[in-house]
Design a protein around this motif. Structure first.
Motif, PDB file in Angstrom:
ATOM      1  N   PHE A 145       0.811  -1.215   0.000  1.00 60.09           N
ATOM      2  CA  PHE A 145       0.000   0.000   0.000  1.00 60.09           C
ATOM      3  C   PHE A 145       0.848   1.270   0.000  1.00 60.09           C
ATOM      4  N   GLU A 146       2.180   1.106  -0.026  1.00 53.35           N
ATOM      5  CA  GLU A 146       3.036   2.291  -0.105  1.00 53.35           C
ATOM      6  C   GLU A 146       2.974   2.848  -1.522  1.00 53.35           C
ATOM      7  N   PRO A 147       2.980   4.172  -1.693  1.00 56.02           N
ATOM      8  CA  PRO A 147       2.925   4.756  -3.035  1.00 56.02           C
ATOM      9  C   PRO A 147       4.147   4.378  -3.843  1.00 56.02           C
ATOM     10  N   GLU A 148       3.951   4.149  -5.138  1.00 55.82           N
ATOM     11  CA  GLU A 148       5.058   3.796  -6.017  1.00 55.82           C
ATOM     12  C   GLU A 148       6.040   4.953  -6.084  1.00 55.82           C
ATOM     13  N   PRO A 149       7.322   4.691  -5.854  1.00 57.64           N
ATOM     14  CA  PRO A 149       8.288   5.782  -5.861  1.00 57.64           C
ATOM     15  C   PRO A 149       8.358   6.460  -7.227  1.00 57.64           C
ATOM     16  N   VAL A 150       8.513   7.756  -7.226  1.00 56.45           N
ATOM     17  CA  VAL A 150       8.611   8.515  -8.468  1.00 56.45           C
ATOM     18  C   VAL A 150       9.976   8.257  -9.089  1.00 56.45           C
ATOM     19  N   ARG A 151       9.995   7.902 -10.350  1.00 54.08           N
ATOM     20  CA  ARG A 151      11.252   7.619 -11.024  1.00 54.08           C
ATOM     21  C   ARG A 151      12.053   8.911 -11.199  1.00 54.08           C
ATOM     22  N   ALA A 152      13.334   8.824 -10.906  1.00 51.67           N
ATOM     23  CA  ALA A 152      14.184  10.006 -11.037  1.00 51.67           C
ATOM     24  C   ALA A 152      14.225  10.460 -12.493  1.00 51.67           C
ATOM     25  N   SER A 153      14.301  11.753 -12.685  1.00 52.95           N
ATOM     26  CA  SER A 153      14.340  12.305 -14.029  1.00 52.95           C
ATOM     27  C   SER A 153      15.633  11.911 -14.727  1.00 52.95           C
ATOM     28  N   GLU A 154      15.522  11.579 -15.992  1.00 52.89           N
ATOM     29  CA  GLU A 154      16.713  11.253 -16.764  1.00 52.89           C
ATOM     30  C   GLU A 154      17.420  12.515 -17.241  1.00 52.89           C
ATOM     31  N   CYS A 155      16.684  13.581 -17.430  1.00 54.52           N
ATOM     32  CA  CYS A 155      17.269  14.846 -17.855  1.00 54.52           C
ATOM     33  C   CYS A 155      16.760  15.948 -16.929  1.00 54.52           C
ATOM     34  N   ALA A 156      17.664  16.777 -16.470  1.00 61.94           N
ATOM     35  CA  ALA A 156      17.307  17.844 -15.535  1.00 61.94           C
ATOM     36  C   ALA A 156      17.178  19.160 -16.285  1.00 61.94           C
ATOM     37  N   TRP A 157      15.958  19.668 -16.361  1.00 62.84           N
ATOM     38  CA  TRP A 157      15.704  20.963 -16.998  1.00 62.84           C
ATOM     39  C   TRP A 157      15.470  21.988 -15.888  1.00 62.84           C
ATOM     40  N   THR A 158      16.415  22.876 -15.683  1.00 60.87           N
ATOM     41  CA  THR A 158      16.324  23.875 -14.625  1.00 60.87           C
ATOM     42  C   THR A 158      15.686  25.143 -15.163  1.00 60.87           C
ATOM     43  N   SER A 159      14.640  25.591 -14.505  1.00 64.54           N
ATOM     44  CA  SER A 159      13.911  26.771 -14.971  1.00 64.54           C
ATOM     45  C   SER A 159      14.783  28.028 -14.909  1.00 64.54           C
ATOM     46  N   VAL A 160      14.511  28.930 -15.837  1.00 66.42           N
ATOM     47  CA  VAL A 160      15.203  30.216 -15.895  1.00 66.42           C
ATOM     48  C   VAL A 160      14.158  31.316 -15.792  1.00 66.42           C
ATOM     49  N   GLU A 161      14.458  32.315 -15.009  1.00 70.34           N
ATOM     50  CA  GLU A 161      13.513  33.419 -14.862  1.00 70.34           C
ATOM     51  C   GLU A 161      13.340  34.145 -16.200  1.00 70.34           C
ATOM     52  N   ALA A 162      12.123  34.598 -16.425  1.00 72.46           N
ATOM     53  CA  ALA A 162      11.833  35.322 -17.655  1.00 72.46           C
ATOM     54  C   ALA A 162      12.670  36.593 -17.711  1.00 72.46           C
ATOM     55  N   GLY A 163      13.112  36.914 -18.881  1.00 73.53           N
ATOM     56  CA  GLY A 163      13.926  38.113 -19.048  1.00 73.53           C
ATOM     57  C   GLY A 163      14.133  38.395 -20.519  1.00 73.53           C
ATOM     58  N   SER A 164      14.973  39.346 -20.806  1.00 77.52           N
ATOM     59  CA  SER A 164      15.242  39.724 -22.191  1.00 77.52           C
ATOM     60  C   SER A 164      15.843  38.549 -22.950  1.00 77.52           C
ATOM     61  N   GLY A 165      15.239  38.214 -24.063  1.00 78.31           N
ATOM     62  CA  GLY A 165      15.751  37.148 -24.907  1.00 78.31           C
ATOM     63  C   GLY A 165      15.303  35.760 -24.513  1.00 78.31           C
ATOM     64  N   ILE A 166      14.596  35.606 -23.380  1.00 76.89           N
ATOM     65  CA  ILE A 166      14.126  34.294 -22.947  1.00 76.89           C
ATOM     66  C   ILE A 166      12.741  34.030 -23.543  1.00 76.89           C
ATOM     67  N   VAL A 167      12.607  32.921 -24.225  1.00 75.80           N
ATOM     68  CA  VAL A 167      11.338  32.536 -24.852  1.00 75.80           C
ATOM     69  C   VAL A 167      10.860  31.235 -24.194  1.00 75.80           C
ATOM     70  N   ASP A 168       9.715  31.299 -23.550  1.00 75.41           N
ATOM     71  CA  ASP A 168       9.185  30.147 -22.828  1.00 75.41           C
ATOM     72  C   ASP A 168       8.290  29.304 -23.741  1.00 75.41           C
ATOM     73  N   VAL A 169       8.762  28.132 -24.095  1.00 72.04           N
ATOM     74  CA  VAL A 169       7.967  27.194 -24.902  1.00 72.04           C
ATOM     75  C   VAL A 169       7.752  25.892 -24.141  1.00 72.04           C
ATOM     76  N   GLY A 170       7.868  25.968 -22.800  1.00 68.22           N
ATOM     77  CA  GLY A 170       7.740  24.771 -21.998  1.00 68.22           C
ATOM     78  C   GLY A 170       9.070  24.044 -21.882  1.00 68.22           C
ATOM     79  N   LYS A 171       9.010  22.787 -21.453  1.00 64.88           N
ATOM     80  CA  LYS A 171      10.211  21.988 -21.265  1.00 64.88           C
ATOM     81  C   LYS A 171      10.051  20.626 -21.935  1.00 64.88           C
ATOM     82  N   PRO A 172      11.148  20.019 -22.347  1.00 64.90           N
ATOM     83  CA  PRO A 172      11.077  18.664 -22.905  1.00 64.90           C
ATOM     84  C   PRO A 172      10.664  17.666 -21.822  1.00 64.90           C
TER      85      PRO A 172
END
Length: 299
Positions: free
Chosen positions: A57-84
């Motif tokens: 009955f323990e929750p299934e552990p969340v699988r570790a991410s294979e790729c780490a996408w670190t968010s960047v604050e919005a600013g000049s030249g930053i275009v937010d199209v989501g993450k892979p």
């Protein structure tokens, strides 16, 4: 008369016996049904206890991410199209990146087995048409740098990711007299290399990349994620056009406008060239400023 009454009593007695028999059978069936229900409940309880004790009955552990996408604050030249995506990353096969420039087409073979997160990022950004109608903002005598939607050298997507497949440091004997080239932290990026550009901060890859059209010595700190298999002549002609020298660290904006009309990534392996590029395009090794020096944020 007496026989008639006896017959009636016999019939009544038989009827009563039948009723008693039916009631007894119904009671027996009811007891059997109740016993079956009880057994099923008991069995279910045993199963639940076993599952509980074994951690079912323990929750299934969340699988570790294979790729780490670190968010960047919005600013000049930053275009937010989501993450892979972060899981189920492709780590085999070959992909083809096709870059349509005003001067011609450049094709490259991408290798997910060596740089899976980088290839995943490019595949994702290309699907979002992130690179379409963007300019290549920097040119040296050895590389063309592209991938910044702002054209300033500091733009990119709203995420960053770590290095992969960084070349081992080497020393180019032909440039041993150069302090830069003799540094043990440098590596040779041969003609035809496709690599990521980034800022001086660690793990700051975004969308900017550089195409090497002449052997060059750079710090061993740039992800190599593909090989140019077509269009080196296009890049060489762009290089011959020179730059305006506007980048203090070396190189600058190309003298001729270099614009990506479209950039696509497909799962089909590219056709390899039948002949190698001429030696005249790679006879010397350049020691021009590295991609990390072209902008304060990312380049």
């Amino acid at each position: 008369m007496a026989s008639s009454k006896a017959r009636q009593r016999a019939l009544a007695r038989a009827k009563t016996e039948r009723q008693i028999a039916r009631r007894a059978a119904a009671a027996r069936r009811r007891r059997q049904w109740q016993a079956g229900i009880g057994s099923a409940v008991a069995l279910a309880l045993i199963v639940l206890v076993v599952i509980w004790k074994t951690g079912g009955f323990e929750p299934e552990p969340v699988r570790a991410s294979e790729c780490a996408w670190t968010s960047v604050e919005a600013g000049s030249g930053i275009v937010d199209v989501g993450k892979p995506r972060t899981n189920d990353i492709v780590k085999n096969g070959v992909k083809t990146m096709t870059i349509s420039l005003g001067q011609g087409t450049v094709t490259a073979k991408l290798d997910p087995s060596k740089a899976p997160c980088t290839v995943e990022s490019f595949t994702y950004l290309a699907s979002k048409k992130f690179f379409d109608n963007t300019v290549c903002h920097r040119l040296t005598d050895a590389i063309l740098q592209c991938g910044d939607p702002s054209g300033s050298g500091s733009g990119g997507p709203a995420y960053r990711f770590p290095n992969e497949n960084v070349p081992s440091p080497t020393v180019d004997p032909s440039a041993s007299a150069s302090a830069d080239a003799s540094s043990t932290g440098n590596a040779l990026y041969p003609m035809g290399t496709l690599a990521m550009a980034h800022s001086s901060e660690p793990d700051s890859n975004g969308s900017q990349f550089f195409l090497v059209f002449k052997d060059v010595q750079y710090p061993a700190d740039y992800t190599v994620f593909g090989t140019i298999v077509g269009g080196l002549d296009v890049l060489t002609k762009i290089g011959e056009g020179g730059n305006d020298g506007s980048n203090q660290a070396g190189g600058g904006k190309p003298n001729q406008d270099v614009k990506i009309s479209s950039l696509t990534v497909t799962d089909i392996a590219p056709e390899e060239p039948s002949t190698a590029p001429s030696a005249s395009t790679s006879a010397s090794t350049s020691a021009s400023a590295s991609p990390a020096a072209s902008a304060s944020s990312q380049s």
